[in-house]
Design an enzyme around this catalytic site. Sequence first.
Site, PDB file in Angstrom:
ATOM      1  CG  ASP A 128      -2.917  31.229   0.180  1.00  0.00           C
ATOM      2  OD1 ASP A 128      -2.221  30.539  -0.584  1.00  0.00           O
ATOM      3  OD2 ASP A 128      -4.114  30.974   0.431  1.00  0.00           O
ATOM      4  CG  ASP A 150      -5.285  28.490  -5.072  1.00  0.00           C
ATOM      5  OD1 ASP A 150      -6.027  28.852  -5.989  1.00  0.00           O
ATOM      6  OD2 ASP A 150      -4.200  27.909  -5.242  1.00  0.00           O
TER       7      ASP A 150
HETATM    8  C1  XBP Z   1      -3.614  25.853  -2.742  1.00  0.00           C
HETATM    9  C2  XBP Z   1      -3.409  24.515  -3.253  1.00  0.00           C
HETATM   10  C3  XBP Z   1      -3.355  24.317  -4.714  1.00  0.00           C
HETATM   11  C4  XBP Z   1      -4.641  24.518  -5.453  1.00  0.00           C
HETATM   12  C5  XBP Z   1      -4.541  23.921  -6.828  1.00  0.00           C
HETATM   13  O1  XBP Z   1      -3.182  25.890  -1.390  1.00  0.00           O
HETATM   14  O2  XBP Z   1      -3.233  23.578  -2.522  1.00  0.00           O
HETATM   15  O3  XBP Z   1      -2.935  22.995  -4.910  1.00  0.00           O
HETATM   16  O4  XBP Z   1      -5.693  23.896  -4.771  1.00  0.00           O
HETATM   17  O5  XBP Z   1      -3.476  24.449  -7.544  1.00  0.00           O
HETATM   18  P1  XBP Z   1      -2.700  27.266  -0.733  1.00  0.00           P
HETATM   19  P2  XBP Z   1      -2.409  23.509  -8.313  1.00  0.00           P
HETATM   20  O6  XBP Z   1      -3.803  28.256  -0.915  1.00  0.00           O
HETATM   21  O7  XBP Z   1      -2.505  26.918   0.725  1.00  0.00           O
HETATM   22  O8  XBP Z   1      -1.419  27.685  -1.387  1.00  0.00           O
HETATM   23  O9  XBP Z   1      -3.192  22.468  -9.045  1.00  0.00           O
HETATM   24  O10 XBP Z   1      -1.668  24.448  -9.242  1.00  0.00           O
HETATM   25  O11 XBP Z   1      -1.530  22.893  -7.265  1.00  0.00           O
HETATM   26 MG    MG Z   2      -5.084  29.112   0.444  1.00  0.00          MG
END
Ligand code: XBP
Ligand code: MG
Length: 252
Positions: free
Chosen positions: A10, A12
């Site tokens: 992952d 983020d």
């Molecule tokens: C990450 C997200 C993303 C980010 C924002 O979740 O949910 O939406 O917060 O990015 P994970 P975007 O780590 O579970 O993948 O605005 O590009 O969606």
């Molecule tokens: Mg995440």
Amino acid sequence: MSPLEAVVFDVDGTLVDSERDGHRVAFNLAFEEFGLPYRWDVEEYGRLLRTTGGQRRIDGYLAGQGVPEEERAELAPALHRRKTALMSGLVDEGTVGDRPGVKRLLEELVEEGVRLAVATTGSRGWVERLLERLLPGLAFEVVVCGDEVAERKPDPEAFTTALERLKLAADRVVAVEDSAEGLESAVGAGLATAIVVNGYTRGHDLDRAGLVLDGFGEPGAPAEVIQDRAGTGCSGVLDMATLARLLGFATG
Ligand code: XBP
Ligand code: MG
């Protein structure tokens, strides 16, 4: 050869600390530019994060503020497009940094011939820039982003798509995640999962993870081992051998 053939990361909250000082700031700048009164503080953003995908997060929030559906249908995508551009700018400025121990682990995996992939709910507009900037030369063979799956996490589609593109069965692959939504997605795809929590996700229900740490850890500065249901014996440094020991612990 190690039985571990690939690791799907992952982005983020896992590879990078991007939420509090990256995405949250970009969302707020977009609200400001649009002349909207909304501002997401650090604590409230933690709650909003439980809705994955920035556009869905904005849309759900606007609904809660009483914005009618027909207005949201235009406003949420427009705000999210601007937010993506602003986030790309923050990435270029170097605001978003990789978590300690990430480079060490990725370099070890590459050296040992383990293939690298990404499964994220974030948008390709900033994801590829970030990966290239943070980890130049450490190419991820497969990068699945939120805007190319029909269902975002906690649905398993991001991880099943990564496995399809890697052409690998789940029993040769481990996922590394930071959140309950990510864990549910990875486990749903049949993947053994290591969780590396951060300030936002420490309190999540992570029972089905084989291993839970509070960081990747470095030799001399190990992370805290919060849970080791797979019995990896990890001493706080997440390395290839630890990930390989997670194989077979797919369903908790
Ligand atoms: C990450 C997200 C993303 C980010 C924002 O979740 O949910 O939406 O917060 O990015 P994970 P975007 O780590 O579970 O993948 O605005 O590009 O969606
Ligand atoms: Mg995440």
